[in-house]
Motif scaffolding. Structure first.
Motif: not given
Length: 318
Positions: A58-73
Motif C-alpha cells: 500500500v502507498k499512503v498520502q496525507d490527504n483526507p480525500n485520497d489517503w491510500y492506494s494498493f500497489q497490488d491488483a
C-alpha cells in the motif's frame, strides 16, 4: 538495508486520517523508505507451520480525500517471518479472535519478524487490569464478578466508576453515586449476572481537568499529553464519547508516573503504549492500539512515529 512492515489493523478505508495513529505510523514508515503492507487480523493464517498473511502493498498520502492506494491488483501471500516488523494495531474489543491473532503473531516473531507490541504481552497486559501492577499509582479499585462485593465497594466510596474489562472508547462505563437506584442493574449488566469480572474504581474529581493520554515510546515519555475533557453533563473524557482533546505539556507529576511505569513496559516488549492519567492516578494502560499521536504532532514540533521507527531500526541492525 531495505525494511518492510506489515500493519495489521481495522479496514484502511474507514480511518479518519486527521487523527488516526495507525495511519500516521504508516506515513512515517513510508518516509523512511520501508516497504509498506496492510492486512486485517482475519487475513493472518497458519499453514505447514508457517504464519502467512494475505496482504497488499500500500502507498499512503496525507490527504483526507485520497489517503491510500494498493500497489497490488489483489491480495498476495507473504510469509510473516519475512517482514522486518509487524505492527499489531487492531482496535479492541479484546476477544478470542484477538487472542488467536496474538498466537499467530508470536509464531511470526519466532520466525523472524519484530512484532510491536509483543504478542505475549498483548495477551498478558489487559488494559484495565495491568494497572494493578502499579498500585501506588492507581485509585482505589475492585475487580470482581460478585454483586455484593461490588455493591459494598460502591457504598464504601460513595462515588464510583464501573466498567467492563474489555471495552474501549468509554463504552459501557457507568458513574454511580450513593443511593443510585440503578446500582443493581448496572452490576448485573456488567457482570452478566455474576459470570464476568468487572472493574470498580473510586471516582476521580480531576476528570474535569481532563483524562490525560501520555504516550511512551520504547520507554521514552513523550513530553506532551492530550487532555480528553468531558463534554457538559458527561464524566467520560474519551474522544469517542464526545470529549474534546486539548494538547498540553506534560506536568512533572505526570512524567514521574510515566517514568515509573516505563521500565516494565520495555521489559515486556511494549514499545508503543498510552497511559490514561486522571489527577495523580493511572486508570488504564493502553497497549493494543494507543491513539492521540496525530493530535500531539499537529500541535507541537514533534515526530512521535520517528521515535518508534528509529528504535525498530536499531533493533533490526543489532
Amino acid at each position: 538495508m531495505a525494511h518492510s512492515v506489515l500493519v495489521v489493523m481495522d479496514p484502511i478505508d474507514s480511518v479518519k486520517t486527521q487523527k488516526d495513529t495507525s495511519f500516521a505510523l504508516m506515513l512515517e514508515a513510508q518516509r523512511r523508505n520501508w516497504t509498506l503492507y496492510y492486512c486485517q487480523p482475519q487475513d493472518l493464517y497458519l499453514a505447514e507451520g508457517k504464519v502467512k498473511a494475505l496482504c497488499q502493498r500500500v502507498k499512503v498520502q496525507d490527504n483526507p480525500n485520497d489517503w491510500y492506494s494498493f500497489q497490488d491488483a489483489s491480495q498476495i501471500i507473504v510469509d510473516c517471518g519475512d517482514f522486518s516488523a509487524i505492527l499489531m494495531r487492531k482496535d479492541p474489543p479484546f476477544n478470542m479472535n484477538y487472542i488467536y491473532s496474538t498466537y499467530l503473531l508470536e509464531l511470526a516473531q519466532q520466525q523472524g519478524a519484530l512484532v510491536v507490541n509483543d504478542p505475549a504481552s498483548l495477551r498478558d497486559c489487559n488494559e484495565k487490569l495491568y494497572t494493578a501492577w502499579f498500585p501506588e499509582h492507581t485509585p482505589k479499585t475492585l475487580v470482581s464478578a460478585n454483586a455484593e462485593q461490588l455493591k459494598q465497594f460502591a457504598h464504601e466510596h460513595g462515588d464510583v466508576i464501573f466498567k467492563p474489562l474489555d471495552g474501549m472508547g468509554g463504552a459501557s462505563i457507568f458513574r454511580v453515586k450513593s443511593g443510585d437506584p440503578n446500582l443493581s442493574v448496572i452490576i448485573e449488566t456488567l457482570t452478566a449476572h455474576g459470570q464476568d469480572l468487572a472493574m470498580a474504581q473510586q471516582f476521580i474529581p480531576q476528570i474535569t481537568e481532563g483524562d490525560k493520554r501520555i504516550l511512551i515510546v520504547n520507554g521514552e515519555v513523550v513530553p506532551y499529553t492530550l487532555a480528553r475533557i468531558p463534554s457538559k453533563g458527561e464524566t467520560r473524557g474519551n474522544l469517542a464519547a464526545g470529549g474534546s482533546g486539548v494538547p498540553m505539556p506534560i506536568t512533572a507529576d505526570e512524567r514521574a508516573i510515566a517514568e515509573a511505569i516505563a521500565p516494565d513496559l520495555v521489559k515486556r516488549g511494549l514499545l508503543f503504549v498510552g497511559l490514561d492519567v486522571i489527577g495523580q492516578y493511572v486508570t488504564e494502560i493502553n497497549v493494543t492500539s494507543p491513539t492521540c499521536m496525530r493530535e500531539l504532532e499537529n500541535e507541537y514540533k514533534i515526530n512521535i512515529g520517528a521515535i518508534l521507527f528509529a528504535a525498530l531500526e536499531k533493533q533490526l541492525s543489532a
